[in-house]
Design a protein around this motif. Structure first.
Motif, PDB file in Angstrom:
ATOM      1  N   VAL A  94      94.923 102.592 -39.472  1.00  0.00           N
ATOM      2  CA  VAL A  94      95.566 101.354 -39.908  1.00  0.00           C
ATOM      3  C   VAL A  94      95.916 101.423 -41.386  1.00  0.00           C
ATOM      4  O   VAL A  94      97.003 101.065 -41.812  1.00  0.00           O
ATOM      5  N   ALA A  95      94.974 101.921 -42.172  1.00  0.00           N
ATOM      6  CA  ALA A  95      95.178 101.937 -43.612  1.00  0.00           C
ATOM      7  C   ALA A  95      96.362 102.804 -44.001  1.00  0.00           C
ATOM      8  O   ALA A  95      97.093 102.499 -44.936  1.00  0.00           O
ATOM      9  N   THR A  96      96.556 103.889 -43.288  1.00  0.00           N
ATOM     10  CA  THR A  96      97.630 104.802 -43.670  1.00  0.00           C
ATOM     11  C   THR A  96      98.979 104.383 -43.112  1.00  0.00           C
ATOM     12  O   THR A  96     100.013 104.777 -43.627  1.00  0.00           O
ATOM     13  N   VAL A  97      98.975 103.594 -42.084  1.00  0.00           N
ATOM     14  CA  VAL A  97     100.242 103.302 -41.408  1.00  0.00           C
ATOM     15  C   VAL A  97     100.747 101.888 -41.661  1.00  0.00           C
ATOM     16  O   VAL A  97     101.922 101.675 -41.932  1.00  0.00           O
ATOM     17  N   THR A  98      99.863 100.914 -41.591  1.00  0.00           N
ATOM     18  CA  THR A  98     100.381  99.554 -41.480  1.00  0.00           C
ATOM     19  C   THR A  98     100.289  98.701 -42.738  1.00  0.00           C
ATOM     20  O   THR A  98     100.645  97.538 -42.707  1.00  0.00           O
ATOM     21  N   ILE A  99      99.820  99.248 -43.833  1.00  0.00           N
ATOM     22  CA  ILE A  99      99.773  98.419 -45.025  1.00  0.00           C
ATOM     23  C   ILE A  99     101.181  97.945 -45.374  1.00  0.00           C
ATOM     24  O   ILE A  99     102.109  98.721 -45.510  1.00  0.00           O
ATOM     25  N   GLY A 100     101.317  96.676 -45.521  1.00  0.00           N
ATOM     26  CA  GLY A 100     102.626  96.122 -45.868  1.00  0.00           C
ATOM     27  C   GLY A 100     103.546  95.901 -44.686  1.00  0.00           C
ATOM     28  O   GLY A 100     104.592  95.299 -44.814  1.00  0.00           O
ATOM     29  N   MET A 101     103.149  96.411 -43.526  1.00  0.00           N
ATOM     30  CA  MET A 101     104.003  96.216 -42.354  1.00  0.00           C
ATOM     31  C   MET A 101     103.493  95.022 -41.558  1.00  0.00           C
ATOM     32  O   MET A 101     102.738  95.157 -40.603  1.00  0.00           O
ATOM     33  N   TYR A 102     103.890  93.861 -41.934  1.00  0.00           N
ATOM     34  CA  TYR A 102     103.347  92.658 -41.318  1.00  0.00           C
ATOM     35  C   TYR A 102     104.064  92.340 -40.009  1.00  0.00           C
ATOM     36  O   TYR A 102     103.467  91.852 -39.062  1.00  0.00           O
ATOM     37  N   CYS A 103     105.333  92.603 -39.977  1.00  0.00           N
ATOM     38  CA  CYS A 103     106.133  92.144 -38.848  1.00  0.00           C
ATOM     39  C   CYS A 103     106.181  93.156 -37.716  1.00  0.00           C
ATOM     40  O   CYS A 103     107.167  93.851 -37.532  1.00  0.00           O
ATOM     41  N   MET A 104     105.124  93.262 -36.971  1.00  0.00           N
ATOM     42  CA  MET A 104     105.102  94.045 -35.747  1.00  0.00           C
ATOM     43  C   MET A 104     105.277  93.041 -34.610  1.00  0.00           C
ATOM     44  O   MET A 104     105.476  91.856 -34.820  1.00  0.00           O
ATOM     45  N   SER A 105     105.199  93.511 -33.382  1.00  0.00           N
ATOM     46  CA  SER A 105     105.290  92.548 -32.291  1.00  0.00           C
ATOM     47  C   SER A 105     104.043  91.677 -32.312  1.00  0.00           C
ATOM     48  O   SER A 105     102.971  92.110 -32.724  1.00  0.00           O
ATOM     49  N   ARG A 106     104.212  90.449 -31.864  1.00  0.00           N
ATOM     50  CA  ARG A 106     103.088  89.525 -31.885  1.00  0.00           C
ATOM     51  C   ARG A 106     101.943  90.045 -31.019  1.00  0.00           C
ATOM     52  O   ARG A 106     100.783  89.915 -31.370  1.00  0.00           O
ATOM     53  N   TYR A 107     102.281  90.629 -29.904  1.00  0.00           N
ATOM     54  CA  TYR A 107     101.216  91.066 -29.003  1.00  0.00           C
ATOM     55  C   TYR A 107     100.397  92.183 -29.631  1.00  0.00           C
ATOM     56  O   TYR A 107      99.158  92.146 -29.611  1.00  0.00           O
ATOM     57  N   ALA A 108     101.069  93.161 -30.202  1.00  0.00           N
ATOM     58  CA  ALA A 108     100.353  94.276 -30.806  1.00  0.00           C
ATOM     59  C   ALA A 108      99.476  93.810 -31.948  1.00  0.00           C
ATOM     60  O   ALA A 108      98.442  94.410 -32.244  1.00  0.00           O
ATOM     61  N   ASN A 109      99.882  92.718 -32.576  1.00  0.00           N
ATOM     62  CA  ASN A 109      99.126  92.216 -33.715  1.00  0.00           C
ATOM     63  C   ASN A 109      98.131  91.128 -33.350  1.00  0.00           C
ATOM     64  O   ASN A 109      97.399  90.656 -34.209  1.00  0.00           O
ATOM     65  N   ASP A 110      98.132  90.691 -32.110  1.00  0.00           N
ATOM     66  CA  ASP A 110      97.243  89.585 -31.754  1.00  0.00           C
ATOM     67  C   ASP A 110      95.791  90.008 -31.954  1.00  0.00           C
ATOM     68  O   ASP A 110      95.376  91.086 -31.509  1.00  0.00           O
ATOM     69  N   ILE A 111      95.032  89.152 -32.629  1.00  0.00           N
ATOM     70  CA  ILE A 111      93.653  89.528 -32.938  1.00  0.00           C
ATOM     71  C   ILE A 111      92.789  89.657 -31.689  1.00  0.00           C
ATOM     72  O   ILE A 111      91.729  90.261 -31.725  1.00  0.00           O
ATOM     73  N   GLY A 112      93.259  89.088 -30.577  1.00  0.00           N
ATOM     74  CA  GLY A 112      92.519  89.248 -29.336  1.00  0.00           C
ATOM     75  C   GLY A 112      92.811  90.578 -28.659  1.00  0.00           C
ATOM     76  O   GLY A 112      92.136  90.970 -27.715  1.00  0.00           O
ATOM     77  N   VAL A 113      93.835  91.288 -29.129  1.00  0.00           N
ATOM     78  CA  VAL A 113      94.247  92.550 -28.517  1.00  0.00           C
ATOM     79  C   VAL A 113      93.863  93.735 -29.393  1.00  0.00           C
ATOM     80  O   VAL A 113      93.448  94.783 -28.912  1.00  0.00           O
ATOM     81  N   ARG A 114      93.990  93.574 -30.688  1.00  0.00           N
ATOM     82  CA  ARG A 114      93.758  94.696 -31.605  1.00  0.00           C
ATOM     83  C   ARG A 114      92.307  95.176 -31.555  1.00  0.00           C
ATOM     84  O   ARG A 114      91.392  94.387 -31.337  1.00  0.00           O
ATOM     85  N   SER A 115      92.135  96.466 -31.782  1.00  0.00           N
ATOM     86  CA  SER A 115      90.785  97.024 -31.797  1.00  0.00           C
ATOM     87  C   SER A 115      90.228  97.070 -33.223  1.00  0.00           C
ATOM     88  O   SER A 115      89.037  97.257 -33.417  1.00  0.00           O
ATOM     89  N   ASP A 116      91.104  96.908 -34.205  1.00  0.00           N
ATOM     90  CA  ASP A 116      90.657  97.042 -35.595  1.00  0.00           C
ATOM     91  C   ASP A 116      90.340  95.684 -36.204  1.00  0.00           C
ATOM     92  O   ASP A 116      90.743  95.382 -37.315  1.00  0.00           O
ATOM     93  N   VAL A 117      89.654  94.834 -35.448  1.00  0.00           N
ATOM     94  CA  VAL A 117      89.243  93.545 -35.989  1.00  0.00           C
ATOM     95  C   VAL A 117      87.727  93.506 -36.086  1.00  0.00           C
ATOM     96  O   VAL A 117      87.019  94.126 -35.292  1.00  0.00           O
ATOM     97  N   ILE A 118      87.247  92.795 -37.072  1.00  0.00           N
ATOM     98  CA  ILE A 118      85.808  92.658 -37.236  1.00  0.00           C
ATOM     99  C   ILE A 118      85.484  91.199 -37.490  1.00  0.00           C
ATOM    100  O   ILE A 118      86.315  90.435 -37.983  1.00  0.00           O
ATOM    101  N   LYS A 119      84.279  90.829 -37.137  1.00  0.00           N
ATOM    102  CA  LYS A 119      83.804  89.480 -37.388  1.00  0.00           C
ATOM    103  C   LYS A 119      83.174  89.466 -38.778  1.00  0.00           C
ATOM    104  O   LYS A 119      82.268  90.246 -39.069  1.00  0.00           O
ATOM    105  N   VAL A 120      83.662  88.597 -39.642  1.00  0.00           N
ATOM    106  CA  VAL A 120      83.146  88.530 -40.998  1.00  0.00           C
ATOM    107  C   VAL A 120      82.663  87.104 -41.259  1.00  0.00           C
ATOM    108  O   VAL A 120      83.440  86.156 -41.147  1.00  0.00           O
ATOM    109  N   ALA A 121      81.378  86.951 -41.579  1.00  0.00           N
ATOM    110  CA  ALA A 121      80.846  85.633 -41.905  1.00  0.00           C
ATOM    111  C   ALA A 121      81.528  85.133 -43.166  1.00  0.00           C
ATOM    112  O   ALA A 121      81.792  85.907 -44.092  1.00  0.00           O
TER     113      ALA A 121
END
Ligand SMILES: [Zn+2]
Length: 240
Positions: free
Chosen positions: A193-220
């Protein structure tokens, strides 16, 4: 489920709901967390008045109904407004959580639902009020985006690229904290993610949905604030 089916009446929303309204004839939507008592906590990058109250903690309200409407911390984008000021005569909609993949993909317009489940209203309200109270400064964690702010309050989830790798020294300290924490197993996907998507905000909504992505973490929310240097550790020594 069509475009307008998320529209609701005021009597239908509950504390902890993620609500939104359309501005400028559907050109864009504005999002916030309804916290009860006719109040909405939302993120707005409007910091025009910061210089005017350098020694004050609040801005004078222009709201005709609530004298505390529009409260925010200095240099913070998180504000509490009454529902009237939030909606500005616009229609009221509720953002849906935990929708199925097929419903999500069928949406005509993005920014109306997610496949990620919402946390309990108590947690949602706590995150939004914590960020209101402690300030959410001019960092790129939420891309200065009101929808990202509301999504985080609802789920506690952040995508690793949103944490701001390479964007600021303060934000990078979050990554340092994550490396030494139990979430190390996320790091392989993080590197991609760090090497590819920095600054690339406008991907498809589905690919970016936080319920679909694997690179999400829970942060208190307390960890988020501490790691970004917003508050000191001493200030967070309380329990809710
Ligand atoms: Zn108001």
């Amino acid at each position: 489920m069509g475009l307008l089916t998320n529209r609701v009446e005021r009597s239908q929303i509950k504390p902890g709901d993620h609500i939104y309204t359309y501005r400028a004839i559907f050109a864009y939507s504005h999002h916030g967390i309804f916290v009860g008592g006719c109040k909405v906590v939302h993120f707005t990058p409007d910091r025009r008045n910061d210089e005017e109250f350098s020694n004050q903690s609040i801005l004078l309200s222009s709201c005709p109904t609530f004298p505390d409407c529009g409260f925010k911390q200095r240099k913070s984008g998180v504000k509490i407004s009454c529902l009237d000021c939030f909606l500005k005569n616009g229609s009221l909609h509720v953002f849906k959580y935990g929708v199925s993949n097929s419903v999500f993909i069928a949406q005509v317009r993005g920014g109306t639902c997610t496949t990620a489940p919402s946390d309990a209203p108590r947690s949602v309200i706590h995150r939004s009020m914590y960020l209101l109270q402690n300030g959410y400064r001019n960092y790129d964690v939420f891309s200065n985006n009101c929808e990202d702010f509301a999504l985080y309050c609802k789920t506690g989830l952040l995508t690793l690229d949103r944490i701001g790798v390479g964007k600021s020294g303060q934000a990078s300290s979050v990554v340092g904290a994550l490396v030494s924490s139990p979430v190390q197993f996320f790091m392989p996907s993080f590197i991609g993610v760090a090497t590819v998507t920095i600054g690339m905000y406008c991907m498809s909504r589905y690919a970016n949905d936080i319920g679909v992505r694997s690179d999400v973490i829970k942060v208190a929310v307390e960890d988020l604030a501490v790691n970004l240097g917003w508050v000191s550790h001493e200030e967070t020594n309380f329990s809710i």
